[in-house]
Design an enzyme around this catalytic site. Structure first.
Site, PDB file in Angstrom:
ATOM      1  N   SER A 121       0.851  -1.198   0.000  1.00 42.22           N
ATOM      2  CA  SER A 121       0.000   0.000   0.000  1.00 42.22           C
ATOM      3  C   SER A 121       0.886   1.247   0.000  1.00 42.22           C
ATOM      4  O   SER A 121       1.592   1.487  -0.965  1.00 42.22           O
ATOM      5  CB  SER A 121      -0.950  -0.028   1.207  1.00 42.22           C
ATOM      6  OG  SER A 121      -1.855   1.039   1.146  1.00 42.22           O
ATOM      7  N   THR A 122       0.871   2.037   1.082  1.00 45.21           N
ATOM      8  CA  THR A 122       1.642   3.287   1.118  1.00 45.21           C
ATOM      9  C   THR A 122       3.115   3.029   0.826  1.00 45.21           C
ATOM     10  O   THR A 122       3.739   2.193   1.470  1.00 45.21           O
ATOM     11  CB  THR A 122       1.511   3.949   2.496  1.00 45.21           C
ATOM     12  OG1 THR A 122       0.135   4.030   2.847  1.00 45.21           O
ATOM     13  CG2 THR A 122       2.126   5.335   2.481  1.00 45.21           C
ATOM     14  N   HIS A 181      -2.947  -1.002  -3.174  1.00 48.71           N
ATOM     15  CA  HIS A 181      -4.143  -0.207  -2.910  1.00 48.71           C
ATOM     16  C   HIS A 181      -4.118   1.060  -3.762  1.00 48.71           C
ATOM     17  O   HIS A 181      -3.385   2.006  -3.465  1.00 48.71           O
ATOM     18  CB  HIS A 181      -4.220   0.176  -1.431  1.00 48.71           C
ATOM     19  CG  HIS A 181      -4.391  -0.992  -0.525  1.00 48.71           C
ATOM     20  ND1 HIS A 181      -3.985  -0.988   0.799  1.00 48.71           N
ATOM     21  CD2 HIS A 181      -4.944  -2.224  -0.736  1.00 48.71           C
ATOM     22  CE1 HIS A 181      -4.282  -2.153   1.347  1.00 48.71           C
ATOM     23  NE2 HIS A 181      -4.855  -2.913   0.445  1.00 48.71           N
ATOM     24  N   MET A 237      -0.095   1.136   5.070  1.00 44.62           N
ATOM     25  CA  MET A 237      -0.883   1.503   6.238  1.00 44.62           C
ATOM     26  C   MET A 237      -1.938   0.435   6.510  1.00 44.62           C
ATOM     27  O   MET A 237      -2.482  -0.166   5.598  1.00 44.62           O
ATOM     28  CB  MET A 237      -1.566   2.844   5.983  1.00 44.62           C
ATOM     29  CG  MET A 237      -2.485   3.318   7.093  1.00 44.62           C
ATOM     30  SD  MET A 237      -3.193   4.965   6.760  1.00 44.62           S
ATOM     31  CE  MET A 237      -4.194   4.639   5.317  1.00 44.62           C
ATOM     32  N   ASP A 288      -4.365  -4.817   6.192  1.00 50.09           N
ATOM     33  CA  ASP A 288      -4.842  -5.663   5.104  1.00 50.09           C
ATOM     34  C   ASP A 288      -3.752  -6.669   4.736  1.00 50.09           C
ATOM     35  O   ASP A 288      -2.581  -6.315   4.604  1.00 50.09           O
ATOM     36  CB  ASP A 288      -5.199  -4.803   3.885  1.00 50.09           C
ATOM     37  CG  ASP A 288      -5.832  -5.621   2.768  1.00 50.09           C
ATOM     38  OD1 ASP A 288      -6.470  -6.646   3.068  1.00 50.09           O
ATOM     39  OD2 ASP A 288      -5.684  -5.229   1.596  1.00 50.09           O
TER      40      ASP A 288
END
Length: 360
Positions: A179-180, A206, A299, A302
């Site tokens: 993600s991030t 994401h 972050m 998940d």
């Protein structure tokens, strides 16, 4: 890729934010949304990058929210100049859901932006815009900080799961959740896979629609392997990299012709669609222990449920370490749960995968 450990905030200490946008309406809207969070303090605003750079020494912000298109000095040029002198201030970009906006966002991430927020599509509704900022922007600002709780217990050391015992030659699929910080991380790891890599690689990053297509196109230029968005009904083929399309869960199912990709718009998992848990859970059912799964910077948590299902079937689980992560949320959750077989720096992830599939 820039990395940082989460900054520690003392109880009562607020996150100082500088808002940079040429629109008076947007500046007021962002300030209003952030002002609703008692842990955030908007210390200043600026109408363009030149003004913002001049105010940073006096305002000493902890985070900057930054628009891309502005007069005199746009967000991209401000980023270039900021990163020449200060690589520590987190920057969250505002992006539009357009081809041009997505392309500019990718350039901003490559210049050192840490994350981005897409602007609300219904700009005419104040309530919708405020709700969008509360839901999207505030968590992305807070992800770079950790608040010390009074009399907090010492942080537990990450635990390692017992080593996976499946023979390396029996591995059948690789999966990555991120993600991030993901675009920069993927740009580092994907080129490390060899040209004749013998397994399919499935990735969940994401991102919204359009952004995932542009990411796949960019990654495709960095590797001899074919990188594409996963397509509904497509057979999983060795040596191809499948990226989950934005706003679609990507799963793998058994079909008459072998493992195939299915896409759906089922409910978000962990507030995410695509979700890492959706992909990893399906791989546990189809491939069982024959998977090597890696959870990289991001972050939230998940992927944790998915790797627990994979680990229970005997799959090999890797997690990126805190030192090399932009945000140690997703990999930290996996490490803390004790289901990771190895916790590794980013550049050691692919070599570990290659050893697991006997390609080292």
């Amino acid at each position: 890729m820039r990395v940082r450990s989460a900054r520690i905030l003392q109880p009562g200490q607020k996150i100082r934010v500088l808002v940079v946008d040429d629109s008076v309406v947007i500046r007021r809207l962002v300030c209003h949304a952030l002002g609703e969070d008692p842990g955030v303090d908007v210390v200043g605003v600026a109408a363009n990058g030149r003004i913002a750079l001049s105010r940073i020494p006096q305002l000493n912000p902890d985070v900057i929210t930054l628009d891309i298109e502005m007069p005199e000095m746009d967000g991209l040029e401000m980023l270039r100049q900021l990163r020449r002198s200060d690589r520590s201030i987190p920057v969250v970009m505002f992006s539009t859901m357009t081809e041009r906006g997505a392309s500019a966002t990718f350039e901003a991430l490559s210049l050192g932006a840490d994350d981005y927020v897409t602007k609300a599509s219904n700009a005419g509704s104040l309530d919708v815009s405020l709700a969008h900022l509360r839901q999207e922007l505030i968590p992305k600002i807070r992800q770079f900080f950790q608040v010390v709780q009074p009399q907090a217990l010492p942080r537990e050391s990450a635990r390692l799961a017992p080593a996976s015992t499946l023979a390396r030659s029996q591995r059948r699929a690789v999966a990555i959740g991120v993600s991030t910080g993901g675009p920069a991380a993927l740009a580092r790891v994907i080129p490390q896979f060899p040209e004749r890599f013998p397994l399919p690689i499935f990735i969940v990053q994401h991102m919204p629609p359009l952004f995932t297509r542009l990411l796949a196109e960019r990654l495709d230029t960095l590797t001899p392997l074919a990188v594409e968005e996963g397509a509904d009904g497509e057979l999983a083929t060795a040596g191809r990299i499948y990226l989950a399309p934005g706003d679609r869960h990507m799963r793998v199912v058994d079909s008459a012709y072998g493992p195939s990709i299915v896409l759906d718009q089922g409910p978000p998992l962990n507030s995410c669609r695509p979700a890492v848990d959706a992909l990893f859970g399906s791989l546990a059912e189809v491939y069982g222990p024959a998977v090597v799964a890696a959870v990289l910077t991001g972050m939230g948590h998940d992927g944790l449920v998915g790797v627990q299902r994979l680990a229970a079937r005997g799959a090999c689980i890797l997690a990126q370490d805190e030192e090399s992560s932009v945000v140690w949320g997703m990999p930290g959750a996996v490490a803390g749960a004790g289901v990771a077989h190895q916790i590794l720096p980013l550049d050691a992830i692919v070599p570990a995968i290659l050893r697991e599939v006997d390609c080292a």
